[in-house]
Design a protein around this motif. Structure first.
Motif, mmCIF file in Angstrom:
data_model
loop_
_atom_site.group_PDB
_atom_site.id
_atom_site.type_symbol
_atom_site.label_atom_id
_atom_site.label_comp_id
_atom_site.label_asym_id
_atom_site.label_seq_id
_atom_site.Cartn_x
_atom_site.Cartn_y
_atom_site.Cartn_z
ATOM 1 N N VAL A 38 -4.714 -6.928 4.492
ATOM 2 C CA VAL A 38 -5.668 -6.014 5.137
ATOM 3 C C VAL A 38 -7.101 -6.566 5.100
ATOM 4 O O VAL A 38 -8.019 -5.971 5.650
ATOM 5 C CB VAL A 38 -5.635 -4.589 4.528
ATOM 6 C CG1 VAL A 38 -4.226 -4.019 4.553
ATOM 7 C CG2 VAL A 38 -6.214 -4.549 3.116
ATOM 8 N N GLN A 39 -7.273 -7.721 4.478
ATOM 9 C CA GLN A 39 -8.617 -8.299 4.402
ATOM 10 C C GLN A 39 -8.938 -9.222 5.581
ATOM 11 O O GLN A 39 -10.043 -9.770 5.668
ATOM 12 C CB GLN A 39 -8.795 -9.046 3.075
ATOM 13 C CG GLN A 39 -8.630 -8.114 1.882
ATOM 14 C CD GLN A 39 -9.041 -8.740 0.564
ATOM 15 O OE1 GLN A 39 -9.848 -9.644 0.523
ATOM 16 N NE2 GLN A 39 -8.483 -8.228 -0.512
ATOM 17 N N VAL A 85 -5.474 1.135 6.966
ATOM 18 C CA VAL A 85 -5.242 1.381 5.534
ATOM 19 C C VAL A 85 -5.211 2.885 5.250
ATOM 20 O O VAL A 85 -4.358 3.382 4.509
ATOM 21 C CB VAL A 85 -6.331 0.684 4.684
ATOM 22 C CG1 VAL A 85 -6.253 1.099 3.225
ATOM 23 C CG2 VAL A 85 -6.214 -0.838 4.809
ATOM 24 N N ASP A 128 -3.394 -5.511 -1.255
ATOM 25 C CA ASP A 128 -2.634 -6.124 -0.168
ATOM 26 C C ASP A 128 -3.599 -7.048 0.591
ATOM 27 O O ASP A 128 -4.409 -6.586 1.397
ATOM 28 C CB ASP A 128 -2.075 -5.038 0.767
ATOM 29 C CG ASP A 128 -1.334 -5.649 1.952
ATOM 30 O OD1 ASP A 128 -1.481 -6.878 2.191
ATOM 31 O OD2 ASP A 128 -0.629 -4.903 2.651
ATOM 32 N N TYR A 186 -13.631 7.081 -0.068
ATOM 33 C CA TYR A 186 -13.691 5.845 0.712
ATOM 34 C C TYR A 186 -15.082 5.625 1.303
ATOM 35 O O TYR A 186 -15.994 6.417 1.081
ATOM 36 C CB TYR A 186 -12.583 5.761 1.761
ATOM 37 C CG TYR A 186 -12.554 6.855 2.814
ATOM 38 C CD1 TYR A 186 -11.936 8.075 2.556
ATOM 39 C CD2 TYR A 186 -13.104 6.647 4.079
ATOM 40 C CE1 TYR A 186 -11.877 9.067 3.520
ATOM 41 C CE2 TYR A 186 -13.046 7.630 5.062
ATOM 42 C CZ TYR A 186 -12.439 8.843 4.768
ATOM 43 O OH TYR A 186 -12.390 9.816 5.728
ATOM 44 N N ILE A 240 0.817 -1.228 0.000
ATOM 45 C CA ILE A 240 0.000 0.000 0.000
ATOM 46 C C ILE A 240 0.854 1.283 0.000
ATOM 47 O O ILE A 240 0.505 2.243 -0.703
ATOM 48 C CB ILE A 240 -1.027 -0.024 1.167
ATOM 49 C CG1 ILE A 240 -2.036 -1.160 0.915
ATOM 50 C CG2 ILE A 240 -1.759 1.312 1.307
ATOM 51 C CD1 ILE A 240 -3.037 -1.405 2.033
ATOM 52 N N THR A 277 -9.642 -3.244 -0.713
ATOM 53 C CA THR A 277 -9.613 -3.821 0.638
ATOM 54 C C THR A 277 -10.520 -5.035 0.794
ATOM 55 O O THR A 277 -10.595 -5.621 1.865
ATOM 56 C CB THR A 277 -10.001 -2.761 1.698
ATOM 57 O OG1 THR A 277 -11.362 -2.363 1.449
ATOM 58 C CG2 THR A 277 -9.091 -1.551 1.660
ATOM 59 N N SER A 293 -14.089 1.524 7.545
ATOM 60 C CA SER A 293 -13.261 0.342 7.852
ATOM 61 C C SER A 293 -11.777 0.654 7.619
ATOM 62 O O SER A 293 -10.927 0.159 8.341
ATOM 63 C CB SER A 293 -13.694 -0.868 7.009
ATOM 64 O OG SER A 293 -13.389 -0.678 5.647
ATOM 65 N N ILE A 294 -11.485 1.511 6.652
ATOM 66 C CA ILE A 294 -10.054 1.801 6.366
ATOM 67 C C ILE A 294 -9.396 2.606 7.488
ATOM 68 O O ILE A 294 -8.182 2.617 7.617
ATOM 69 C CB ILE A 294 -9.837 2.512 5.001
ATOM 70 C CG1 ILE A 294 -10.482 3.897 4.965
ATOM 71 C CG2 ILE A 294 -10.326 1.644 3.849
ATOM 72 C CD1 ILE A 294 -9.961 4.760 3.802
ATOM 73 N N ASN A 309 -8.647 -0.265 10.263
ATOM 74 C CA ASN A 309 -7.616 -1.294 10.034
ATOM 75 C C ASN A 309 -6.280 -0.736 9.552
ATOM 76 O O ASN A 309 -5.393 -1.486 9.125
ATOM 77 C CB ASN A 309 -8.130 -2.388 9.085
ATOM 78 C CG ASN A 309 -8.463 -1.845 7.698
ATOM 79 O OD1 ASN A 309 -8.101 -0.712 7.355
ATOM 80 N ND2 ASN A 309 -9.144 -2.641 6.903
ATOM 81 N N VAL A 346 -10.371 3.991 -2.193
ATOM 82 C CA VAL A 346 -9.728 3.092 -1.221
ATOM 83 C C VAL A 346 -10.837 2.333 -0.502
ATOM 84 O O VAL A 346 -11.552 2.892 0.330
ATOM 85 C CB VAL A 346 -8.850 3.872 -0.226
ATOM 86 C CG1 VAL A 346 -8.170 2.913 0.753
ATOM 87 C CG2 VAL A 346 -7.805 4.696 -0.973
ATOM 88 N N GLY A 347 -10.999 1.067 -0.851
ATOM 89 C CA GLY A 347 -12.086 0.276 -0.258
ATOM 90 C C GLY A 347 -12.429 -0.909 -1.136
ATOM 91 O O GLY A 347 -11.570 -1.454 -1.830
#
Ligand code: NZQ
Ligand code: ZN
Length: 395
Positions: free
Chosen positions: A180-181, A48, A177, A38, A19, A139, A42-43, A46, A96-97
């Motif tokens: 990150v999941q 991100v 990546d 986004y 990332i 993500t 959630s980002i 976690n 981003v998501g």
């Protein structure tokens, strides 16, 4: 094998710790300011978001944020973001998501350079030929949006959920990546698996049967099933996440389409009506529609349905008996991993079937007809067919 052109212009950067490369990738295009889009947060939870912001700063890329893209993303959010993108004179869009965010980013990128309402593109009144450059950090692996030119948006005023496809909508660079999941819920992981399998099956059952594409499809489906089961046991199993993620990408980046007839897509279109009307997750809707559609149309494609039963579930035999056991095995697997497999499971009453049929037929009129497409390929579906499929899906 049908003739084909394979051209996928997206640069995909894949793996643990990738990332922080996003800023450099954007700067390599000479871009100095992006719209950073986004979802529901959630980002931020976690890590991100922090990784992205740090990278943008490091490479001197300025940004303006729009958050709050919801699952089954809506047109009003796209409009809001287009306005901000224009006012702030951004040069690119960074999503981003998950699929909802990335599809919104794509639609915003196209909407900024179009004078009319970008919804026109979803109802066949405008063909997207240009867009701002699109970048993303994915993500959740499910839709394949990170490496295709599709976007799906819901017009929440009319309950219409339609897709567009354009060469201009392929991301320039996508970063995946898989680590990150591990923060995904069980349900989201399962729905991602169902979506990816459904993408493969839409091609698999389109009336074509090239051996190499069949083999790739079958091994990818088996891998997704295996990895899903591992992830339900251990959500932070990196190898399983990584294998799953790459399967989901190739499920809809053109590889599965090679030598085929363009895909079937009727289950997706019927599902889009379910998620438009009931706001259920796309993968959940597919788990309800797919086995019912299979049961309704298998006679049109006996050989491929026999093959499915043999290659995916190791079943033996032939003809209708084998096919029906294959379809049951698929439905049972979906049930086992926790997906809803009937309308009732998702709390959708059977009395609503006519309303759903109306919504699907609206899609045919407004999203498909202007482009000359039909609902389905091995069996072109009309109103009566859709009703029968939904009746099978009811319980
Ligand atoms: O909004 P946030 O807070 O980010 O939460 C999301 C959302 O609630 C959450 N999530 C994402 N990554 C996470 C995470 N939670 C914890 N940890 C993470 N790492 O997951 C939820 C679902 O996200 P969403 O983006 O809606 O999921 P998905 O990627 O499955 O996208 C679904 C949308 O894509 C469309 C679907 O119809 C649906 O609207 N599709 C797009 C396609 C395409 N562009 O090619 C094809 C597909 O067939 C599909 O139609
Ligand atoms: Zn899908």
């Amino acid at each position: 094998m049908e003739n084909f052109v394979f051209h996928n212009p997206t640069k995909l950067i894949f793996g643990k710790g990738t990332i922080p490369r996003i800023g450099e990738e954007i700067r390599n295009f000479g871009i100095k300011k992006v719209l950073f889009l986004y979802g529901g947060g959630s980002i931020k939870r976690n890590g991100v978001y922090d990784q992205v912001v740090k990278s943008l700063k490091r490479y001197g890329v300025d940004w303006v944020e729009v958050s709050g893209v919801k699952p089954n993303p809506v047109l009003s959010k796209v409009h809001e973001a287009i306005e901000i993108a224009r006012k702030e004179k951004v040069e690119a869009v960074l999503g981003v998501g998950g699929g909802s965010v990335v599809d919104s980013a794509k639609t915003v990128a196209a909407g900024v350079v179009y004078e009319g309402d970008i919804w026109d593109a979803f109802i066949g009144k405008y063909v997207i030929k240009e867009a701002l450059p699109i970048f993303d950090v994915l993500t959740i692996s499910a839709t394949g949006t990170e490496m295709n030119g599709n976007a799906v948006i819901t017009n929440e005023e009319t309950n219409e959920k339609y897709g567009v496809s354009s060469k201009a909508l392929y991301p320039k660079v996508s970063i995946v990546d898989p680590s990150v999941q591990s923060t995904l819920s069980r349900e989201q992981t399962v729905y991602g698996a169902v979506d990816a399998i459904a993408h493969i099956l839409e091609y698999y059952f389109d009336g074509s049967s090239p051996e190499i594409s069949n083999e790739i499809a079958e091994s990818t489906i088996r891998t997704i099933m295996k990895m899903t089961e591992k992830l339900l046991e251990k959500p932070d199993d990196y190898e399983a996440r990584a294998n799953f993620a790459w399967c989901a990408t190739i499920a809809l980046n053109g590889i599965m389409a090679v030598g085929r007839k363009g895909g079937e897509w009727s289950c997706h279109r019927i599902e889009h009506s379910l998620s438009a009307l009931y706001d259920i997750a796309h993968g959940a809707g597919l788990a309800i529609v797919f086995p019912a559609w299979m049961r309704y149309v298998y006679r049109e494609n006996i050989h491929q349905f026999e093959r499915f039963a043999k290659r995916i579930f190791n079943l033996e035999g032939e003809g209708e008996d084998l096919i029906l056991r294959g379809i049951d095995s698929f439905k049972n697997w979906l049930k086992k991993v926790g997906a809803p497999v009937t309308l009732r499971d998702a709390g959708i009453p059977e009395e609503d079937i006519e309303k759903i049929v109306d919504n699907v037929m609206l899609l045919v009129e407004k999203n498909l007809k202007p482009k000359g497409a039909t609902l389905g390929k091995v069996k072109v579906l009309d109103r009566e067919d859709v009703r029968e499929i939904l009746k099978i899906a009811a319980k």
